[in-house]
Design a protein around this motif. Structure first.
Motif, PDB file in Angstrom:
ATOM      1  N   HIS A 500      22.520  43.368  39.640  1.00 34.75           N
ATOM      2  CA  HIS A 500      23.561  43.305  38.567  1.00 34.75           C
ATOM      3  C   HIS A 500      23.914  42.010  37.969  1.00 34.75           C
ATOM      4  CE1 HIS A 500      25.304  47.405  39.289  1.00 34.75           C
ATOM      5  NE2 HIS A 500      25.622  47.068  40.840  1.00 34.75           N
ATOM      6  N   THR A 501      23.396  41.048  38.559  1.00 35.08           N
ATOM      7  CA  THR A 501      23.575  39.634  38.204  1.00 35.08           C
ATOM      8  C   THR A 501      22.703  39.426  36.989  1.00 35.08           C
ATOM      9  OG1 THR A 501      24.492  38.886  40.065  1.00 35.08           O
ATOM     10  CG2 THR A 501      23.887  37.278  38.498  1.00 35.08           C
ATOM     11  N   TYR A 504      23.551  41.240  33.883  1.00 35.96           N
ATOM     12  CA  TYR A 504      24.514  40.356  33.264  1.00 35.96           C
ATOM     13  C   TYR A 504      23.949  39.137  32.684  1.00 35.96           C
ATOM     14  CZ  TYR A 504      28.624  37.068  33.261  1.00 35.96           C
ATOM     15  OH  TYR A 504      29.567  36.294  32.822  1.00 35.96           O
ATOM     16  N   ARG A 524      29.858  41.768  34.048  1.00 33.81           N
ATOM     17  CA  ARG A 524      30.092  41.087  35.222  1.00 33.81           C
ATOM     18  C   ARG A 524      31.150  41.522  36.206  1.00 33.81           C
ATOM     19  NH1 ARG A 524      34.977  37.983  35.176  1.00 33.81           N
ATOM     20  NH2 ARG A 524      35.613  38.929  33.113  1.00 33.81           N
ATOM     21  N   ALA A 527      28.968  42.739  38.780  1.00 34.76           N
ATOM     22  CA  ALA A 527      28.341  41.766  39.583  1.00 34.76           C
ATOM     23  C   ALA A 527      29.146  41.246  40.604  1.00 34.76           C
ATOM     24  CB  ALA A 527      27.754  40.785  38.672  1.00 34.76           C
ATOM     25  N   TYR A 528      30.405  41.055  40.148  1.00 28.05           N
ATOM     26  CA  TYR A 528      31.353  40.784  41.267  1.00 28.05           C
ATOM     27  C   TYR A 528      31.678  41.811  42.312  1.00 28.05           C
ATOM     28  CZ  TYR A 528      32.215  36.071  38.923  1.00 28.05           C
ATOM     29  OH  TYR A 528      32.062  34.745  38.413  1.00 28.05           O
ATOM     30  N   GLU A 563      27.619  34.172  44.698  1.00 28.85           N
ATOM     31  CA  GLU A 563      28.767  34.109  43.995  1.00 28.85           C
ATOM     32  C   GLU A 563      28.748  33.017  43.131  1.00 28.85           C
ATOM     33  OE1 GLU A 563      32.001  35.902  47.451  1.00 28.85           O
ATOM     34  OE2 GLU A 563      31.267  33.653  47.354  1.00 28.85           O
ATOM     35  N   VAL A 566      26.631  34.001  40.051  1.00 30.41           N
ATOM     36  CA  VAL A 566      27.639  34.753  39.073  1.00 30.41           C
ATOM     37  C   VAL A 566      28.570  33.841  38.181  1.00 30.41           C
ATOM     38  CG1 VAL A 566      29.129  36.890  38.569  1.00 30.41           C
ATOM     39  CG2 VAL A 566      27.225  36.878  40.339  1.00 30.41           C
TER      40      VAL A 566
END
Length: 638
Positions: A500-501, A504, A524, A527-528, A563, A566
């Motif tokens: 996902h990152t 992004y 975003r 991703a989070y 983390e 991101v």
């Protein structure tokens, strides 16, 4: 020795959750299972009262704080799965009982386990499907299978009706009170994060902000799904959610800069939170002061939020104009490697438990596989912690019910007392969710009340023995090398977060300069959200009983590095909006390919360690991302 000095796998069973007292849920639970059981006794139809009370009890376990629509989904979907399991189990028992039930248990275990990895609601639904299938097969209750399933659904619907009716008076927000509260919590969490910038509480504050965004996103998404017509108020709330996502992006960039901020910066989100709750204008917001790129971006987002809050008519005509990234299809996630592995684990545990139960007590054999279905779920904590708390809670519940049965039958007699016991225990279900052993004790008292009314008055002692056997089976089968690989669970979650990152980052680097799109915000958020799932899984795995000879990876630093990646991508996007040099296509491709290779290595797909970042990335906007990728690579290439 204090609990802090114990190993994590021994200390975890002693942990308690600190949550506010859910008085509304207590009242609803007291009016659900016990009264329905009593109604069945009074009508002379225990075969109707028992499945209805069972449905209400399981719905009460899922009765968590949230909006009306999240309640419908979190309670309703598992109830439908439970009714399906009860129907299928009872029908199969009529057609092919005995040892043929093992085939059905194995098949249902595969399905329920695979579905459970697709999300929290699906996990609950998969567990209820497995539990009620075993109850339908192994609990002898008179009545047609469809009648039992209908009564089960009726009990769950009764608690859901209580949830919709028994609510405190609506605040000024009106019909959108729950959604407004969820969105206001985002602005409050953002203000807390801004206050913590540059201090030791910055990282936990950012995680709380992420969790608040997840809850608000779910509330608004479910609101859109369960509405036929969209009002102007709903569209305005959607626009304000978009303003919140922009503010949060700039807030994360400020957290990344780690420069303490003056208190007045957090005042803007506080006023926006109050405006959301009261449905009034926010008033004057702090004046801008663009000393850095992140501060300038934040001040611009505050200005945009002020414009959004100042409108009385929506700018968009449909909530779909505010984009969200849909998760992969359920079928693809269920058939993934984690889905297949967990499905096999559930199937083997419940089938082995059912085989032992059929050999010991073929008349009432449902308790063993139902217990195994609860024990095998990683959502409820590490495996050793679950088994220890399950046995302790069952023992306590058996003792309490045995004492109550002795007193009531000796002093009062009659058939009504199980309903009184179930009512008292039902009221404790929301409170007992603070600790798994306590929840198990309360549920044990409830279930023993049900089976007593169903005619199995000698079940008390045998249930404790069955629980001990189920705990032993799950501990043995659950730790088999091919089935129990806690690291694989974290690796899969972390790999999904990195993918996902990567999406992004690709959007950030390829979007036109200065353009902030809803798609970027949605990527975003995805991703989070994936990172939050990875952190929860890593925390659970950290407290697992260490496997003999297995490599025990410390996943917490890897999740923290992901983390920071991101966060760094977010800061990269903000800096590029304010004139920072964009990376070359070669640099962008190099970082993206390294991130994909690391994700493959974490997911077990890579045939070799992820490659080095051979060329030097000189672009300032990507330097932070590369530094965190190197930290992850050092662990994954060992």
């Amino acid at each position: 020795m204090s609990p802090r000095d114990l190993p994590a796998w021994l200390a975890h069973p002693l942990r308690w959750q600190k949550v506010p007292m859910p008085w509304g849920a207590v009242v609803r639970a007291a009016l659900a299972a016990g009264p329905l059981l009593g109604a069945g006794i009074a009508a002379g139809r225990p075969e109707a009262g028992v499945p209805a009370a069972l449905g209400a009890m399981l719905a009460g376990v899922n009765d968590r704080p949230g909006t009306r629509r999240t309640g419908i989904v979190h309670v309703g979907l598992p109830a439908l799965a439970g009714a399906t399991g009860l129907l299928a189990g009872a029908a199969y028992a009529e057609l092919a009982g005995g040892w043929w039930a093992l085939l059905a248990m194995f098949a249902v275990g595969l399905v329920s386990g695979a579905v459970s990895v697709t999300g929290p609601v699906s996990s609950t639904a998969g567990m209820q499907l497995m539990v009620t299938t075993s109850i339908g097969m192994g609990m002898p209750l008179p009545g047609a299978p469809w009648f039992k399933a209908l009564c089960f659904l009726g009990g769950a619907a009764w608690l859901l009706l209580l949830r919709l009716v028994l609510r405190p008076p609506r605040p000024v927000g009106g019909a959108l009170d729950g959604e407004r509260a969820a969105l206001a919590a985002v602005f409050d969490a953002l203000a807390d994060a801004l206050t913590a910038v540059g201090g030791p509480g910055a990282v936990p504050a950012r995680r709380r902000l992420t969790a608040a965004m997840d809850r608000a996103d779910e509330a608004l998404r479910l609101h859109r799904l369960l509405r036929y017509r969209v009002t102007a108020g709903e569209l305005l709330l959607t626009e304000r959610y978009a303003a919140a996502t922009a503010l949060c992006e700039a807030g994360v960039a400020l957290l990344w800069e780690a420069r303490p901020l003056p208190p007045r910066v957090a005042e803007g989100p506080r006023r926006l939170a109050a405006a959301i709750r009261t449905n009034t204008p926010p008033g004057a917001l702090p004046a801008p002061e663009g000393s850095t790129a992140a501060r300038a971006a934040f001040d611009r987002a505050v200005l945009s939020a002020a414009v959004a809050f100042g409108r009385t008519e929506p700018r968009v005509s449909s909530p779909a104009e505010v984009r969200s990234v849909a998760p992969p299809p359920i079928r693809r996630r269920a058939l993934s490697a984690p889905g297949r592995r967990y499905g096999a684990r559930v199937a083997m545990c419940v089938t082995a438990s059912a085989a032992v139960a059929l050999a010991l007590r073929p008349e009432h054999w449902y308790w063993l596989p139902a217990t195994a279905a609860f024990l095998v779920k990683p959502d409820l904590g590490p495996l050793f912690s679950r088994t220890a708390n399950r046995f302790a809670g069952t023992a306590l519940g058996v003792l309490v019910f045995a004492a109550a049965a002795t007193v009531f039958t000796a002093v009062y007699g009659g058939e009504w007392w199980p309903a009184v016991v179930a009512t008292a225990a039902g009221a404790l279900v929301p409170v007992a969710s603070r600790h798994y052993a306590m929840q198990t004790a309360v549920v044990t008292v409830l279930v023993l009340s049900f089976v007593w009314v169903g005619g199995d008055t000698g079940a008390t002692g045998s249930r404790l023995i069955d629980t001990a056997i189920a705990c032993a089976i799950v501990l043995i089968v659950g730790h088999l090398p091919l089935l129990a690989d806690p690291g694989a669970r974290v690796g899969h979650r972390l790999a999904a977060a990195l993918r996902h990152t990567e999406a992004y980052l690709g959007h950030v680097l390829n979007a036109p300069a200065g353009e902030r799109t809803d798609e970027r915000m949605a990527l975003r958020r995805a991703a989070y959200r994936a990172l939050g799932e990875a952190r929860t899984t890593a925390d659970t795995v950290a407290a697992e009983l260490p496997a003999q000879g297995a490599r025990n990876t410390d996943w917490a630093p890897l999740v923290a590095a992901a983390e920071r990646i991101v966060d760094a991508v977010t800061a990269c996007a903000v800096r590029m909006e304010h004139g920072a040099v964009r990376p070359s296509q070669r640099e962008a491709r190099e970082v993206a390919s390294a991130m994909a290779a690391i994700a493959d290595a974490l997911d077990g797909r890579g045939e070799r360690p992820p490659p080095e970042l051979t060329a030097t990335v000189k672009c300032e906007t990507l330097a932070d991302v590369v530094a965190e990728l190197h930290r992850i690579r050092e662990v994954t290439s060992r």
